[in-house]
Design a protein around this motif. Structure first.
Motif, PDB file in Angstrom:
ATOM      1  N   GLY A 151     -28.359  -0.579  38.480  1.00 32.17           N
ATOM      2  CA  GLY A 151     -27.945  -0.547  37.081  1.00 32.17           C
ATOM      3  C   GLY A 151     -26.525  -1.025  36.889  1.00 32.17           C
ATOM      4  N   PHE A 152     -25.616  -0.572  37.747  1.00 35.91           N
ATOM      5  CA  PHE A 152     -24.227  -1.017  37.656  1.00 35.91           C
ATOM      6  C   PHE A 152     -24.109  -2.519  37.879  1.00 35.91           C
ATOM      7  CE2 PHE A 152     -22.862   3.468  38.792  1.00 35.91           C
ATOM      8  CZ  PHE A 152     -22.341   3.729  37.540  1.00 35.91           C
ATOM      9  N   ALA A 153     -24.931  -3.053  38.804  1.00 33.59           N
ATOM     10  CA  ALA A 153     -24.876  -4.488  39.083  1.00 33.59           C
ATOM     11  C   ALA A 153     -25.509  -5.311  37.966  1.00 33.59           C
ATOM     12  CB  ALA A 153     -25.579  -4.779  40.415  1.00 33.59           C
ATOM     13  N   ALA A 154     -26.586  -4.774  37.351  1.00 32.45           N
ATOM     14  CA  ALA A 154     -27.310  -5.538  36.325  1.00 32.45           C
ATOM     15  C   ALA A 154     -26.595  -5.545  34.984  1.00 32.45           C
ATOM     16  CB  ALA A 154     -28.716  -4.957  36.162  1.00 32.45           C
ATOM     17  N   GLY A 155     -25.885  -4.460  34.652  1.00 34.99           N
ATOM     18  CA  GLY A 155     -25.233  -4.373  33.357  1.00 34.99           C
ATOM     19  C   GLY A 155     -24.343  -5.553  33.024  1.00 34.99           C
ATOM     20  N   PRO A 156     -23.394  -5.929  33.911  1.00 35.03           N
ATOM     21  CA  PRO A 156     -22.514  -7.052  33.594  1.00 35.03           C
ATOM     22  C   PRO A 156     -23.223  -8.395  33.456  1.00 35.03           C
ATOM     23  CG  PRO A 156     -21.570  -5.687  35.326  1.00 35.03           C
ATOM     24  CD  PRO A 156     -22.978  -5.215  35.118  1.00 35.03           C
ATOM     25  N   LEU A 157     -24.443  -8.514  34.011  1.00 32.02           N
ATOM     26  CA  LEU A 157     -25.161  -9.785  33.914  1.00 32.02           C
ATOM     27  C   LEU A 157     -25.523 -10.130  32.472  1.00 32.02           C
ATOM     28  CD1 LEU A 157     -27.575  -9.484  36.981  1.00 32.02           C
ATOM     29  CD2 LEU A 157     -25.388 -10.694  36.840  1.00 32.02           C
ATOM     30  N   ALA A 158     -25.548  -9.117  31.599  1.00 34.42           N
ATOM     31  CA  ALA A 158     -25.866  -9.383  30.192  1.00 34.42           C
ATOM     32  C   ALA A 158     -24.731 -10.097  29.469  1.00 34.42           C
ATOM     33  CB  ALA A 158     -26.186  -8.069  29.479  1.00 34.42           C
ATOM     34  N   ILE A 159     -23.510 -10.015  30.009  1.00 30.68           N
ATOM     35  CA  ILE A 159     -22.371 -10.608  29.312  1.00 30.68           C
ATOM     36  C   ILE A 159     -22.477 -12.130  29.210  1.00 30.68           C
ATOM     37  CG2 ILE A 159     -19.854 -10.908  29.369  1.00 30.68           C
ATOM     38  CD1 ILE A 159     -19.664  -8.105  30.558  1.00 30.68           C
ATOM     39  N   PRO A 160     -22.711 -12.862  30.327  1.00 31.02           N
ATOM     40  CA  PRO A 160     -22.858 -14.318  30.167  1.00 31.02           C
ATOM     41  C   PRO A 160     -24.097 -14.724  29.376  1.00 31.02           C
ATOM     42  CG  PRO A 160     -23.325 -13.651  32.430  1.00 31.02           C
ATOM     43  CD  PRO A 160     -22.739 -12.467  31.747  1.00 31.02           C
ATOM     44  N   ILE A 161     -25.106 -13.849  29.332  1.00 32.28           N
ATOM     45  CA  ILE A 161     -26.326 -14.182  28.591  1.00 32.28           C
ATOM     46  C   ILE A 161     -26.120 -14.022  27.090  1.00 32.28           C
ATOM     47  CG2 ILE A 161     -28.737 -13.526  28.189  1.00 32.28           C
ATOM     48  CD1 ILE A 161     -28.850 -12.628  31.117  1.00 32.28           C
ATOM     49  N   PHE A 162     -25.521 -12.895  26.686  1.00 36.17           N
ATOM     50  CA  PHE A 162     -25.379 -12.595  25.258  1.00 36.17           C
ATOM     51  C   PHE A 162     -23.994 -12.905  24.700  1.00 36.17           C
ATOM     52  CE2 PHE A 162     -28.760  -9.716  26.746  1.00 36.17           C
ATOM     53  CZ  PHE A 162     -29.774 -10.067  25.868  1.00 36.17           C
ATOM     54  N   GLY A 163     -22.996 -13.050  25.572  1.00 30.82           N
ATOM     55  CA  GLY A 163     -21.644 -13.322  25.097  1.00 30.82           C
ATOM     56  C   GLY A 163     -20.982 -12.073  24.541  1.00 30.82           C
ATOM     57  N   THR A 164     -19.801 -12.267  23.959  1.00 26.28           N
ATOM     58  CA  THR A 164     -19.017 -11.144  23.445  1.00 26.28           C
ATOM     59  C   THR A 164     -18.774 -11.221  21.947  1.00 26.28           C
ATOM     60  OG1 THR A 164     -16.924 -12.299  23.863  1.00 26.28           O
ATOM     61  CG2 THR A 164     -17.809 -10.951  25.661  1.00 26.28           C
ATOM     62  N   ALA A 165     -19.287 -12.256  21.288  1.00 27.74           N
ATOM     63  CA  ALA A 165     -18.853 -12.518  19.912  1.00 27.74           C
ATOM     64  C   ALA A 165     -19.602 -11.714  18.854  1.00 27.74           C
ATOM     65  CB  ALA A 165     -18.994 -14.021  19.611  1.00 27.74           C
ATOM     66  N   ASN A 166     -20.910 -11.524  18.983  1.00 31.23           N
ATOM     67  CA  ASN A 166     -21.699 -10.998  17.869  1.00 31.23           C
ATOM     68  C   ASN A 166     -22.308  -9.621  18.109  1.00 31.23           C
ATOM     69  OD1 ASN A 166     -23.606 -11.671  19.738  1.00 31.23           O
ATOM     70  ND2 ASN A 166     -24.561 -13.308  18.530  1.00 31.23           N
TER      71      ASN A 166
END
Length: 395
Positions: A151-166
């Protein structure tokens, strides 16, 4: 009929075990995502570093409040219901990050996530030991640790997929945690066990009864955060690229997730004190050898060993806790683990920062290695404490 004690030797409560592993994995995904994503989002909004730091402190404040109120919570509400409620609370807080931009709301939401995450961690660790017979305790604890690491490893993987803007990353995490909470609510109907209430004064009583376990969790928190934060800066300062430093953190997490079931198998087949000592020694030697390595491949292999060995201390502590303690003292034990990990992680982040700025770059891996070695030596001399605790029950 729900049981509050340990199930019979050959009858694990699989429904409860599924709830525990699902809930701790969801908590780890949410935490692994929100820690970097909140900082990046606030930075993009040109929020000052001090406010970003205070927002992270709100998470810690929520976690500490949970530890301090665990007796009252578990006395008033059933533990299995609290797990589901904490998951729902986390999902709603993540949704607030996705839909509201007003900074004060982010502080309240961060505090709530910290409270709920700590509640999940405390109750899931205790429930796991209640639901698991001792013959399987190490292996199930290994699966629990694997879910947390993944879970700790997978969580940050969402950042490049979804970005930080919206806010879509927060929305994704909220939906995921909400689905897990619904699944846990369904599985609750089939459980045979439930966590007991934490006894009044149980936190202090546990620390007095099992200081070596509390110290083990503190050392784990110290080494874990030092590896994640301090060592990333160390790699850059000794000449490696930022990409290599980031890749090293990934290598720290992923092999650890796969290795924890193996650690659990060792705990079931061999001396649990011996496995603990071996993990501490392996982590110490791995940290101490880092300054002498030049090959990036060798560094990554050693860093993978560091992740496996240091996180294994948590798996060992959880397994020994379930073997030696019963009833409400399991809740007191996992609460003390949460508190000692928080103290250890604070020591790891501040200590490595001080060493980097005031002593030398190489002092970071050396200090962590020496800290682990000191714990290992203590564990050797206190081996009987790891193997022969007087069982404490909630009367």
């Amino acid at each position: 009929m729900l049981e509050t004690g340990t199930p019979q030797h050959d009858k694990p409560d699989w429904a409860a075990i599924v709830i525990v592993i699902l809930s701790v994995t969801a908590f780890a995904v949410a935490q692994g995502l929100t820690f970097p994503l909140i900082s990046l989002t606030l930075e993009a909004r040109e929020i000052g570093g001090s406010l970003i730091g205070l927002n992270a402190a709100a998470y810690a404040a929520g976690a500490v409040l949970c530890v301090l109120t665990i007796h009252r919570l578990t006395t008033r509400f059933r533990g299995n219901h609290l797990v589901v409620a904490a998951l729902f609370g986390s999902a709603l807080s993540l949704l607030a990050f996705a839909t509201i931009t007003w900074l004060p709301v982010w502080f309240v939401a961060r505090f709530t996530v910290g409270f709920c995450a700590s509640l999940i961690s405390i109750l899931s660790g205790a429930w796991l030991n209640i639901a698991t017979p001792d013959c399987l305790r190490g292996r199930i604890s290994g699966l629990y640790g694997a879910g947390m690491c993944a879970g700790f490893a997978a969580g940050p993987l969402a950042i490049p997929i979804f970005g930080t803007a919206n806010g879509s990353g927060f929305a994704w995490a909220s939906g995921y945690v909400a689905l897990i909470s619904l699944a846990c609510a369904v599985f609750n109907a089939n459980t045979r066990t439930v966590p007991e209430a934490a006894p009044s004064g149980g936190l202090t009583a546990f620390i007095i009864a099992a200081p070596i376990l509390v110290l083990m969790e503190l050392v784990f928190g110290f080494a874990d955060i030092a590896a994640i934060s301090g060592m990333a800066v160390y790699f850059v300062r000794v000449g490696h690229s930022e990409a290599f430093a980031a890749y090293a953190i990934t290598v720290l997490s992923l092999p650890t997730a796969f290795a924890q079931p193996v650690v659990g198998w060792l705990l079931d087949k061999f001396s649990r004190a011996g496995v603990t000592i071996g993990c501490g020694l392996s982590g110490a030697l791995a940290f101490l050898i880092i300054p002498f390595l030049q090959s990036q491949t060798a560094l990554l292999l050693i860093f993978a060993l560091i992740g496996i060995a240091t996180f294994a201390l948590n798996t060992c502590a959880l397994t020994i806790l379930g073997e030696r303690f019963k009833g409400g003292m399991l809740i007191a034990g996992t609460a003390s683990f949460s508190l000692s990990y928080s103290v250890g992680s604070a020591m790891g982040s501040t200590g490595t920062g001080f060493l980097l700025d005031r002593i030398s770059t190489s002092a970071v891996p050396a200090s962590v290695g020496l800290g682990l070695l000191a714990f290992t030596v203590l564990a050797v001399f206190r081996r009987r404490d790891l193997e022969s605790f007087v069982k404490v029950t909630n009367q």
